[in-house]
Scaffold this motif. Structure first.
Motif, PDB file in Angstrom:
ATOM      1  N   GLY A 203       0.817  -1.211   0.000  1.00 25.47           N
ATOM      2  CA  GLY A 203       0.000   0.000   0.000  1.00 25.47           C
ATOM      3  C   GLY A 203       0.845   1.251   0.000  1.00 25.47           C
ATOM      4  N   GLY A 204       1.910   1.259   0.803  1.00 25.68           N
ATOM      5  CA  GLY A 204       2.758   2.448   0.903  1.00 25.68           C
ATOM      6  C   GLY A 204       3.443   2.799  -0.401  1.00 25.68           C
ATOM      7  N   ILE A 205       4.052   1.808  -1.050  1.00 25.16           N
ATOM      8  CA  ILE A 205       4.785   2.109  -2.279  1.00 25.16           C
ATOM      9  C   ILE A 205       3.826   2.409  -3.433  1.00 25.16           C
ATOM     10  N   SER A 206       2.615   1.840  -3.384  1.00 23.09           N
ATOM     11  CA  SER A 206       1.634   2.110  -4.443  1.00 23.09           C
ATOM     12  C   SER A 206       1.008   3.495  -4.313  1.00 23.09           C
ATOM     13  N   THR A 207       1.218   4.143  -3.178  1.00 22.14           N
ATOM     14  CA  THR A 207       0.667   5.480  -2.977  1.00 22.14           C
ATOM     15  C   THR A 207       1.470   6.547  -3.706  1.00 22.14           C
ATOM     16  N   SER A 208       2.777   6.380  -3.774  1.00 24.79           N
ATOM     17  CA  SER A 208       3.631   7.437  -4.311  1.00 24.79           C
ATOM     18  C   SER A 208       4.310   7.090  -5.629  1.00 24.79           C
ATOM     19  N   VAL A 209       4.745   5.846  -5.787  1.00 27.59           N
ATOM     20  CA  VAL A 209       5.576   5.504  -6.946  1.00 27.59           C
ATOM     21  C   VAL A 209       4.821   5.528  -8.281  1.00 27.59           C
ATOM     22  N   PRO A 210       3.602   4.968  -8.392  1.00 25.49           N
ATOM     23  CA  PRO A 210       2.925   5.018  -9.696  1.00 25.49           C
ATOM     24  C   PRO A 210       2.709   6.438 -10.226  1.00 25.49           C
ATOM     25  N   LYS A 211       2.348   7.371  -9.346  1.00 22.68           N
ATOM     26  CA  LYS A 211       2.168   8.756  -9.785  1.00 22.68           C
ATOM     27  C   LYS A 211       3.491   9.351 -10.247  1.00 22.68           C
ATOM     28  N   ALA A 212       4.575   9.063  -9.509  1.00 20.90           N
ATOM     29  CA  ALA A 212       5.887   9.554  -9.914  1.00 20.90           C
ATOM     30  C   ALA A 212       6.284   8.976 -11.274  1.00 20.90           C
TER      31      ALA A 212
END
Length: 308
Positions: free
Chosen positions: A70-79
């Motif tokens: 959940g944590g990495i899917s919050t920021s990395v896809p948008k980046a």
């Protein structure tokens, strides 16, 4: 006029101006993201499908893997989306959601790591009471408390930050929406709010770190009393991954948010955010599986089933 409703989107930090470097950053983030998905996905599947792993330690590890995903899917896809298409924008609602989810998943993870330290303490220092103190109901309650505390923490910080009037532009010196960056855009006296936010975060992280440290003092004392070298090695191998993950997560985030303003810079903030938000979800599965033969066997069994 200073009015937060006038801002409809934010500009995130551009890592590089050239197209080649943007694509390189996209592939770097994609590789890390896929590694995190694969590693944590294998742990979740292994723990869920192998009855030998239906123990408190692996139940908490499954929850840790879910939080990492959940944590990495919050920021990395948008980046990655911004890197690939050469964009920098994120909507106001998207920014608010990102602030909330980053705090939710990371705060829950810190709380869960504290619970996992308690699990190791009971397993090594009070093994005869392990089944009683860490029953299925107790484990579910502690896991729910970790997730719940993260939720409350995220609500507190998100509401406190987004209630500020913003009037100093919409450019953020970070690749994701982060509270310190939003505070810089406030046109009101946000000093007291910033102090409260920092105090709550520091209290949570430091409290968890102290509890983990005290637990491991007792754990290492108990290890020294184990007569056999094989017993000491087994106890050490179950504690070392957890200690490494705690050190990687807590020390980085404490330095990121409590460092002196004199050494703060956009480049340093960028590196620290990358280290505590992007790297751990990809490394945690590797750390936990390196010295854990049971987990290795379960993962290998899954690979064998799907390959054959």
């Amino acid at each position: 006029m200073c009015n937060s409703s006038s801002i409809t989107e934010f500009l995130l930090l551009a890592f590089a101006d050239t197209r080649e470097l943007q694509l390189l950053q996209f592939w770097l983030f994609l590789g890390i993201y896929l590694a995190a998905l694969l590693g944590n996905g294998l742990i979740i599947t292994a723990v869920a499908c192998d009855h030998r792993l239906h123990t408190p330690m692996y139940f908490f590890l499954l929850n840790l893997a879910l939080l990492d995903l959940g944590g990495i899917s919050t920021s990395v896809p948008k980046a990655m989306d911004n890197f690939l298409w050469g964009k920098r924008t994120i909507s106001y609602a998207g920014c608010a959601a990102q602030i909330f989810l980053v705090f939710f998943f990371y705060s829950s993870e810190i709380s869960l790591l504290t619970v996992m330290a308690y699990d190791r303490y009971i397993a090594i220092c009070k093994p005869l009471h392990y089944g009683t103190l860490l029953s299925s109901r107790a484990c579910a309650t502690m896991a729910a408390a970790a997730w719940g505390s993260g939720f409350l923490h995220a609500v507190l910080h998100t509401a406190n930050t987004l209630s500020l009037p913003l009037g100093r532009g919409n450019a953020l010196d970070q690749f994701l929406c982060e509270i310190p960056q939003i505070l810089k855009l406030s046109c009101s006296d946000s000093y007291l709010r910033e102090v409260r936010i920092t105090t709550v975060s520091a209290f949570l992280v430091c409290g968890c770190f102290v509890f983990v440290a005290l637990s491991y003092v007792q754990i290492f004392r108990a290890m020294l009393r184990i007569p056999s070298q094989q017993g000491r090695h087994k106890a050490f191998s179950t504690c070392l991954p957890h200690l490494a993950v705690v050190s990687l997560n807590v020390r980085t985030v404490m330095f990121a948010h409590l460092k002196p303003p004199s050494i703060s810079s956009p480049s340093l903030d960028l590196v620290l955010a990358f280290l505590y938000l992007v790297v751990p979800p990809a490394l945690n599965p590797l750390i936990y599986s390196m010295r854990n033969q049971e987990l290795k066997d379960a993962v290998w069994k899954i690979k064998t089933v799907y390959i054959s």
